[in-house]
Write a protein that holds these residues in place. Structure first.
Motif, mmCIF file in Angstrom:
data_model
loop_
_atom_site.group_PDB
_atom_site.id
_atom_site.type_symbol
_atom_site.label_atom_id
_atom_site.label_comp_id
_atom_site.label_asym_id
_atom_site.label_seq_id
_atom_site.Cartn_x
_atom_site.Cartn_y
_atom_site.Cartn_z
ATOM 1 N N ARG A 81 40.090 35.946 39.426
ATOM 2 C CA ARG A 81 39.698 34.602 39.856
ATOM 3 C C ARG A 81 39.109 33.804 38.697
ATOM 4 O O ARG A 81 39.347 32.606 38.584
ATOM 5 C CB ARG A 81 38.705 34.684 41.001
ATOM 6 N N PHE A 82 38.357 34.464 37.824
ATOM 7 C CA PHE A 82 37.823 33.773 36.647
ATOM 8 C C PHE A 82 38.963 33.290 35.757
ATOM 9 O O PHE A 82 38.984 32.135 35.321
ATOM 10 C CB PHE A 82 36.888 34.695 35.859
ATOM 11 N N TYR A 90 28.218 37.270 37.669
ATOM 12 C CA TYR A 90 29.223 36.890 36.674
ATOM 13 C C TYR A 90 28.835 35.524 36.099
ATOM 14 O O TYR A 90 29.318 34.479 36.528
ATOM 15 C CB TYR A 90 30.589 36.848 37.343
ATOM 16 N N ALA A 115 35.249 33.849 42.406
ATOM 17 C CA ALA A 115 34.801 34.826 41.400
ATOM 18 C C ALA A 115 33.316 35.122 41.563
ATOM 19 O O ALA A 115 32.897 36.280 41.469
ATOM 20 C CB ALA A 115 35.082 34.313 39.987
ATOM 21 N N THR A 116 32.522 34.093 41.827
ATOM 22 C CA THR A 116 31.078 34.318 41.983
ATOM 23 C C THR A 116 30.760 35.025 43.297
ATOM 24 O O THR A 116 29.745 35.712 43.380
ATOM 25 C CB THR A 116 30.281 32.997 41.883
ATOM 26 N N ARG A 117 31.621 34.878 44.295
ATOM 27 C CA ARG A 117 31.414 35.642 45.538
ATOM 28 C C ARG A 117 31.735 37.116 45.307
ATOM 29 O O ARG A 117 31.055 37.990 45.838
ATOM 30 C CB ARG A 117 32.258 35.077 46.677
ATOM 31 N N HIS A 118 32.772 37.384 44.523
ATOM 32 C CA HIS A 118 33.122 38.776 44.193
ATOM 33 C C HIS A 118 32.021 39.422 43.358
ATOM 34 O O HIS A 118 31.719 40.602 43.546
ATOM 35 C CB HIS A 118 34.431 38.849 43.402
ATOM 36 N N ASP A 119 31.466 38.672 42.429
ATOM 37 C CA ASP A 119 30.436 39.200 41.529
ATOM 38 C C ASP A 119 29.383 38.118 41.283
ATOM 39 O O ASP A 119 29.537 37.291 40.390
ATOM 40 C CB ASP A 119 31.057 39.636 40.196
ATOM 41 N N ALA A 177 31.434 32.924 35.048
ATOM 42 C CA ALA A 177 32.083 32.244 36.174
ATOM 43 C C ALA A 177 31.207 31.112 36.693
ATOM 44 O O ALA A 177 31.694 30.025 37.012
ATOM 45 C CB ALA A 177 32.392 33.241 37.284
ATOM 46 N N TRP A 178 29.913 31.348 36.767
ATOM 47 C CA TRP A 178 28.991 30.285 37.188
ATOM 48 C C TRP A 178 29.040 29.117 36.208
ATOM 49 O O TRP A 178 29.018 27.948 36.602
ATOM 50 C CB TRP A 178 27.562 30.813 37.284
ATOM 51 N N ASP A 203 40.070 39.876 42.607
ATOM 52 C CA ASP A 203 38.792 40.338 42.080
ATOM 53 C C ASP A 203 38.183 39.256 41.209
ATOM 54 O O ASP A 203 38.804 38.217 40.970
ATOM 55 C CB ASP A 203 38.949 41.658 41.319
ATOM 56 N N ALA A 204 36.984 39.489 40.769
ATOM 57 C CA ALA A 204 36.245 38.474 40.010
ATOM 58 C C ALA A 204 36.953 38.103 38.713
ATOM 59 O O ALA A 204 37.043 36.920 38.367
ATOM 60 C CB ALA A 204 34.826 38.965 39.716
#
Length: 104
Positions: free
Chosen positions: A19-20, A49, A42-46, A52-53, A15-16
């Motif tokens: 991964r973060f 976020y 992480a950015t694909r999950h959310d 994360a970006w 999940d985001a």
């Protein structure tokens, strides 16, 4: 910490937030390549976020991928605006200004 988080990912959790955390741990360990992969996930999950970006941009910059870092921070600014994340907006704006200054 990195090993524990990797074990969770290997066990099937993805999940985001995980991964973060894993991306952050990799970046702190100096493994920008692995960090970029996890932060991108992480950015694909959310997509909203913003933190994360922000870290994804830092990892990409550490890899010498300035254009990709800039794109990540621009996407992060959009996400931060949608979420009302003022602190991340300020930080990514500073990072983008630094890139612009280097280009001049």
């Amino acid at each position: 910490m990195r090993e524990r988080l990797q074990a969770m990912l290997d066990a099937g959790r993805d999940d985001a937030l995980l991964r973060f955390g894993l991306g952050n741990a990799c970046l702190q360990a100096g493994d920008a390549e692995a960090a970029a992969g996890h932060l991108s996930a992480a950015t694909r999950h959310d997509p909203d976020y913003s933190a994360a970006w922000k870290l994804l941009g830092k990892a990409l910059l550490a890899l010498g991928r300035e254009g990709d870092a800039e794109a990540a921070w621009r996407a992060g600014l959009d996400a931060a605006t949608r979420r009302g994340d003022v602190q991340s907006t300020k930080e990514m704006t500073v990072f983008l200004r630094r890139i612009e200054r280097r280009r001049r």
